[in-house]
Scaffold this motif. Structure first.
Motif, PDB file in Angstrom:
ATOM      1  N   ASP A   7      13.511   1.366 -10.051  1.00 22.33           N
ATOM      2  CA  ASP A   7      12.275   0.597 -10.129  1.00 22.33           C
ATOM      3  C   ASP A   7      11.535   0.747  -8.807  1.00 22.33           C
ATOM      4  O   ASP A   7      12.151   0.820  -7.738  1.00 22.33           O
ATOM      5  CB  ASP A   7      12.557  -0.889 -10.381  1.00 22.33           C
ATOM      6  CG  ASP A   7      13.136  -1.138 -11.764  1.00 22.33           C
ATOM      7  OD1 ASP A   7      12.486  -0.755 -12.747  1.00 22.33           O
ATOM      8  OD2 ASP A   7      14.241  -1.705 -11.844  1.00 22.33           O
ATOM      9  N   PHE A   8      10.228   0.782  -8.870  1.00 24.78           N
ATOM     10  CA  PHE A   8       9.414   0.830  -7.666  1.00 24.78           C
ATOM     11  C   PHE A   8       9.079  -0.591  -7.221  1.00 24.78           C
ATOM     12  O   PHE A   8       8.719  -1.438  -8.037  1.00 24.78           O
ATOM     13  CB  PHE A   8       8.117   1.609  -7.911  1.00 24.78           C
ATOM     14  CG  PHE A   8       8.328   3.086  -8.070  1.00 24.78           C
ATOM     15  CD1 PHE A   8       8.529   3.896  -6.961  1.00 24.78           C
ATOM     16  CD2 PHE A   8       8.340   3.666  -9.325  1.00 24.78           C
ATOM     17  CE1 PHE A   8       8.735   5.256  -7.103  1.00 24.78           C
ATOM     18  CE2 PHE A   8       8.543   5.027  -9.481  1.00 24.78           C
ATOM     19  CZ  PHE A   8       8.740   5.826  -8.367  1.00 24.78           C
ATOM     20  N   VAL A   9       9.239  -0.837  -5.934  1.00 24.42           N
ATOM     21  CA  VAL A   9       8.859  -2.123  -5.355  1.00 24.42           C
ATOM     22  C   VAL A   9       7.674  -1.861  -4.436  1.00 24.42           C
ATOM     23  O   VAL A   9       7.799  -1.170  -3.424  1.00 24.42           O
ATOM     24  CB  VAL A   9      10.024  -2.754  -4.568  1.00 24.42           C
ATOM     25  CG1 VAL A   9       9.594  -4.084  -3.964  1.00 24.42           C
ATOM     26  CG2 VAL A   9      11.238  -2.938  -5.465  1.00 24.42           C
ATOM     27  N   ASP A  10       6.521  -2.372  -4.807  1.00 24.16           N
ATOM     28  CA  ASP A  10       5.307  -2.126  -4.033  1.00 24.16           C
ATOM     29  C   ASP A  10       5.342  -2.866  -2.700  1.00 24.16           C
ATOM     30  O   ASP A  10       5.942  -3.942  -2.575  1.00 24.16           O
ATOM     31  CB  ASP A  10       4.075  -2.579  -4.821  1.00 24.16           C
ATOM     32  CG  ASP A  10       3.844  -1.731  -6.063  1.00 24.16           C
ATOM     33  OD1 ASP A  10       4.164  -0.530  -6.010  1.00 24.16           O
ATOM     34  OD2 ASP A  10       3.355  -2.282  -7.067  1.00 24.16           O
ATOM     35  N   ASN A  11       4.677  -2.288  -1.707  1.00 25.87           N
ATOM     36  CA  ASN A  11       4.512  -2.998  -0.442  1.00 25.87           C
ATOM     37  C   ASN A  11       3.732  -4.286  -0.682  1.00 25.87           C
ATOM     38  O   ASN A  11       2.706  -4.276  -1.366  1.00 25.87           O
ATOM     39  CB  ASN A  11       3.746  -2.136   0.561  1.00 25.87           C
ATOM     40  CG  ASN A  11       4.604  -1.036   1.147  1.00 25.87           C
ATOM     41  OD1 ASN A  11       5.728  -0.827   0.705  1.00 25.87           O
ATOM     42  ND2 ASN A  11       4.080  -0.339   2.134  1.00 25.87           N
ATOM     43  N   PRO A  12       4.195  -5.401  -0.138  1.00 20.39           N
ATOM     44  CA  PRO A  12       3.459  -6.657  -0.316  1.00 20.39           C
ATOM     45  C   PRO A  12       2.152  -6.643   0.472  1.00 20.39           C
ATOM     46  O   PRO A  12       1.951  -5.813   1.367  1.00 20.39           O
ATOM     47  CB  PRO A  12       4.429  -7.706   0.228  1.00 20.39           C
ATOM     48  CG  PRO A  12       5.295  -6.964   1.192  1.00 20.39           C
ATOM     49  CD  PRO A  12       5.425  -5.579   0.644  1.00 20.39           C
ATOM     50  N   ALA A  13       1.276  -7.568   0.144  1.00 21.64           N
ATOM     51  CA  ALA A  13      -0.044  -7.612   0.772  1.00 21.64           C
ATOM     52  C   ALA A  13       0.045  -7.806   2.281  1.00 21.64           C
ATOM     53  O   ALA A  13      -0.794  -7.299   3.032  1.00 21.64           O
ATOM     54  CB  ALA A  13      -0.876  -8.735   0.141  1.00 21.64           C
ATOM     55  N   GLU A  14       1.078  -8.536   2.736  1.00 21.90           N
ATOM     56  CA  GLU A  14       1.182  -8.808   4.169  1.00 21.90           C
ATOM     57  C   GLU A  14       1.755  -7.633   4.965  1.00 21.90           C
ATOM     58  O   GLU A  14       1.799  -7.669   6.194  1.00 21.90           O
ATOM     59  CB  GLU A  14       2.036 -10.053   4.419  1.00 21.90           C
ATOM     60  CG  GLU A  14       3.479  -9.958   3.960  1.00 21.90           C
ATOM     61  CD  GLU A  14       3.677 -10.442   2.539  1.00 21.90           C
ATOM     62  OE1 GLU A  14       4.809 -10.851   2.222  1.00 21.90           O
ATOM     63  OE2 GLU A  14       2.703 -10.413   1.753  1.00 21.90           O
ATOM     64  N   MET A  15       2.199  -6.576   4.293  1.00 19.78           N
ATOM     65  CA  MET A  15       2.714  -5.394   4.983  1.00 19.78           C
ATOM     66  C   MET A  15       1.574  -4.404   5.229  1.00 19.78           C
ATOM     67  O   MET A  15       0.671  -4.269   4.403  1.00 19.78           O
ATOM     68  CB  MET A  15       3.819  -4.726   4.156  1.00 19.78           C
ATOM     69  CG  MET A  15       4.401  -3.465   4.782  1.00 19.78           C
ATOM     70  SD  MET A  15       5.660  -2.667   3.734  1.00 19.78           S
ATOM     71  CE  MET A  15       7.137  -3.475   4.329  1.00 19.78           C
ATOM     72  N   ARG A  16       1.606  -3.738   6.350  1.00 18.46           N
ATOM     73  CA  ARG A  16       0.613  -2.711   6.643  1.00 18.46           C
ATOM     74  C   ARG A  16       0.602  -1.659   5.537  1.00 18.46           C
ATOM     75  O   ARG A  16       1.649  -1.291   5.004  1.00 18.46           O
ATOM     76  CB  ARG A  16       0.928  -2.029   7.974  1.00 18.46           C
ATOM     77  CG  ARG A  16       0.810  -2.896   9.204  1.00 18.46           C
ATOM     78  CD  ARG A  16       1.281  -2.111  10.423  1.00 18.46           C
ATOM     79  NE  ARG A  16       0.548  -0.855  10.576  1.00 18.46           N
ATOM     80  CZ  ARG A  16      -0.385  -0.630  11.502  1.00 18.46           C
ATOM     81  NH1 ARG A  16      -0.707  -1.590  12.352  1.00 18.46           N
ATOM     82  NH2 ARG A  16      -0.988   0.543  11.584  1.00 18.46           N
ATOM     83  N   GLU A  17      -0.569  -1.133   5.234  1.00 20.34           N
ATOM     84  CA  GLU A  17      -0.673  -0.129   4.179  1.00 20.34           C
ATOM     85  C   GLU A  17       0.091   1.145   4.523  1.00 20.34           C
ATOM     86  O   GLU A  17       0.610   1.827   3.636  1.00 20.34           O
ATOM     87  CB  GLU A  17      -2.147   0.205   3.916  1.00 20.34           C
ATOM     88  CG  GLU A  17      -2.921  -0.914   3.231  1.00 20.34           C
ATOM     89  CD  GLU A  17      -4.327  -0.480   2.868  1.00 20.34           C
ATOM     90  OE1 GLU A  17      -4.638   0.715   3.073  1.00 20.34           O
ATOM     91  OE2 GLU A  17      -5.098  -1.316   2.388  1.00 20.34           O
ATOM     92  N   ASP A  18       0.150   1.476   5.814  1.00 23.55           N
ATOM     93  CA  ASP A  18       0.807   2.714   6.221  1.00 23.55           C
ATOM     94  C   ASP A  18       2.270   2.500   6.599  1.00 23.55           C
ATOM     95  O   ASP A  18       2.939   3.420   7.070  1.00 23.55           O
ATOM     96  CB  ASP A  18       0.067   3.359   7.394  1.00 23.55           C
ATOM     97  CG  ASP A  18      -0.068   2.418   8.589  1.00 23.55           C
ATOM     98  OD1 ASP A  18       0.192   1.207   8.427  1.00 23.55           O
ATOM     99  OD2 ASP A  18      -0.440   2.892   9.677  1.00 23.55           O
ATOM    100  N   SER A  19       2.785   1.294   6.399  1.00 25.15           N
ATOM    101  CA  SER A  19       4.184   1.019   6.723  1.00 25.15           C
ATOM    102  C   SER A  19       5.083   1.457   5.580  1.00 25.15           C
ATOM    103  O   SER A  19       4.691   1.429   4.411  1.00 25.15           O
ATOM    104  CB  SER A  19       4.377  -0.480   6.986  1.00 25.15           C
ATOM    105  OG  SER A  19       5.672  -0.741   7.474  1.00 25.15           O
ATOM    106  N   ARG A  20       6.292   1.866   5.911  1.00 25.15           N
ATOM    107  CA  ARG A  20       7.239   2.275   4.878  1.00 25.15           C
ATOM    108  C   ARG A  20       8.641   1.851   5.287  1.00 25.15           C
ATOM    109  O   ARG A  20       8.953   1.707   6.470  1.00 25.15           O
ATOM    110  CB  ARG A  20       7.211   3.789   4.661  1.00 25.15           C
ATOM    111  CG  ARG A  20       7.668   4.588   5.865  1.00 25.15           C
ATOM    112  CD  ARG A  20       7.613   6.072   5.589  1.00 25.15           C
ATOM    113  NE  ARG A  20       8.113   6.839   6.715  1.00 25.15           N
ATOM    114  CZ  ARG A  20       9.390   7.106   6.934  1.00 25.15           C
ATOM    115  NH1 ARG A  20      10.298   6.639   6.104  1.00 25.15           N
ATOM    116  NH2 ARG A  20       9.776   7.814   7.972  1.00 25.15           N
ATOM    117  N   ILE A  21       9.488   1.662   4.286  1.00 26.51           N
ATOM    118  CA  ILE A  21      10.887   1.338   4.528  1.00 26.51           C
ATOM    119  C   ILE A  21      11.642   2.635   4.774  1.00 26.51           C
ATOM    120  O   ILE A  21      11.589   3.561   3.967  1.00 26.51           O
ATOM    121  CB  ILE A  21      11.500   0.587   3.331  1.00 26.51           C
ATOM    122  CG1 ILE A  21      10.772  -0.743   3.099  1.00 26.51           C
ATOM    123  CG2 ILE A  21      12.990   0.360   3.546  1.00 26.51           C
ATOM    124  CD1 ILE A  21      10.976  -1.765   4.187  1.00 26.51           C
TER     125      ILE A  21
END
Length: 383
Positions: A7-21
């Protein structure tokens, strides 16, 4: 059966758009994961904290916002420890990420990041800035032991077993098993007989099918961590001494010399890779063989074409790797000489990435362990 669900877990709104795990941490007693996030900036990569990844609900939330050096679960999985870049240890509830307590543990410095490992009720800390290894009793968060080991210790490994209560032991007493001496010998003979038949079957299979390199659920490439390799080297020398007692002194002398050479090569490899800029620390390789190497020297495995050499190369895998390289901006893909390079050559041509060579096993050109260790470090440093 080779199938899996995802399953894909989208970055939440409070996370930077260019941030990644990047790195993900889990424990078999915990239903979700923790992940370390980062993003690119002018200097390379910047830390974006630790995030709790709730796969069941498709959600992520930040539980630690500052840069961190190291992480570890408690043995029972109830606590997730984060060692901040400021040297403060944070104990988080592993189920909800809430802060339980903190402890000033090490002083930050320029020698490198500290490493932590949990064994039973103890946490051991390698502090490269002080040259010390610390033993912290986790029940009351106090330093109970301290060893001055010199140099800049930056990784730890525990070799041993844990009893059911989580305490380290060198072995078990015979009385614990409830067997008398005769029963124990009988059981040993039975096991030996079973193992003998099993070995014969494996030999037959090897003759029929040749060499296999199955990774399974565990990574066998432990030798890329010089500390773990040294444990194996010592075990080999000990066994040789048992087999040839008259030569025990020779084995002992040569063991000392070789361990010194391994330590020197490890230090040289670390120095080479420490100079590598962050944007060159993402590795793309032919197969999944370099996790120990990456962990020891501060690199990150961005991707690979196949998990193990027994797998075939699919068009889907090639397409996914091309997409990853373009998305992450990876500049070099690393081929291994013992494998056909055509698929990785195609990936490099499609993405414009350079092509480098590293080693996961000896070759005619690079036949020694130390040569492989330094060859890989130099290849990454010179990309």
């Amino acid at each position: 059966d080779g199938e899996y669900e995802h399953d894909f877990v989208d970055n939440p709104a409070e996370m930077r758009e260019d941030s990644r795990i990047g790195s993900v941490y889990g424990h078999h007693h915990v239903e979700h994961f923790f992940g370390r996030a980062s993003y690119r900036d002018e200097q390379g990569f910047a830390d974006d904290g630790i995030w709790l990844i709730d796969v069941a609900h498709g959600e992520m939330r930040q539980v630690f916002s500052e840069p961190s050096m190291a992480t570890a679960f408690s043995s029972d999985g109830e606590i997730f420890y984060v060692l901040g870049a400021d040297g403060v240890l944070h104990a988080l509830d592993a189920h909800d990420g809430d802060l339980i307590e903190t402890m000033a543990l090490v002083e930050p410095g320029e020698a490198g990041r500290a490493a932590i490992i949990v064994v039973g009720d103890m946490m051991y800390v390698a502090d490269p800035n002080s040259g010390h290894v610390l033993g912290v009793h986790l029940s009351h968060m106090e330093i109970e032991e301290e060893w001055e080991v010199g140099g800049a210790p930056s990784s730890l490994a525990f070799v041993g077993v844990l009893d059911s209560g989580g305490s380290p032991h060198a072995g078990h007493d015979e009385d614990e098993h409830g067997h008398d001496e005769g029963e124990e010998h009988e059981e040993d003979e039975h096991e030996e007989d079973e193992h003998g038949h099993e070995d014969e079957e494996h030999e037959d299979e090897g003759d029929a099918h040749g060499h296999h390199h199955h990774h399974g659920s565990e990574d066998p490439h432990y030798w890329f961590d010089a500390d773990l390799a040294s444990v194996a080297i010592e075990a080999i020398a000990e066994e040789l001494s048992h087999l040839s007692p008259d030569d025990a002194n020779v084995f002992s002398d040569r063991l000392g010399l070789y361990l010194g050479e391994v330590a020197a090569a490890d230090a040289e490899a670390r120095a080479l890779i420490e100079a590598v800029p962050d944007h060159h620390r993402l590795l793309v390789t032919f197969h999944d063989a370099f996790a120990y190497f990456a962990r020891r020297y501060g690199l990150e495995i961005a991707g690979f074409l196949i998990e193990g050499p027994e797998q075939g190369i699919s068009a889907e895998a090639i397409a996914e790797l091309i997409e990853l390289i373009e998305h992450e901006g990876v500049e070099t893909v690393f081929h291994e000489q013992q494998f056909d390079s055509s698929a990785l050559d195609a990936v490099a041509a499609e993405t414009g990435a350079k092509r480098g060579i590293i080693w996961s096993q000896p070759t005619e050109e690079n036949p020694t362990y130390i040569g492989i260790l330094l060859g890989n470090a130099r290849a990454i440093a010179e990309q």
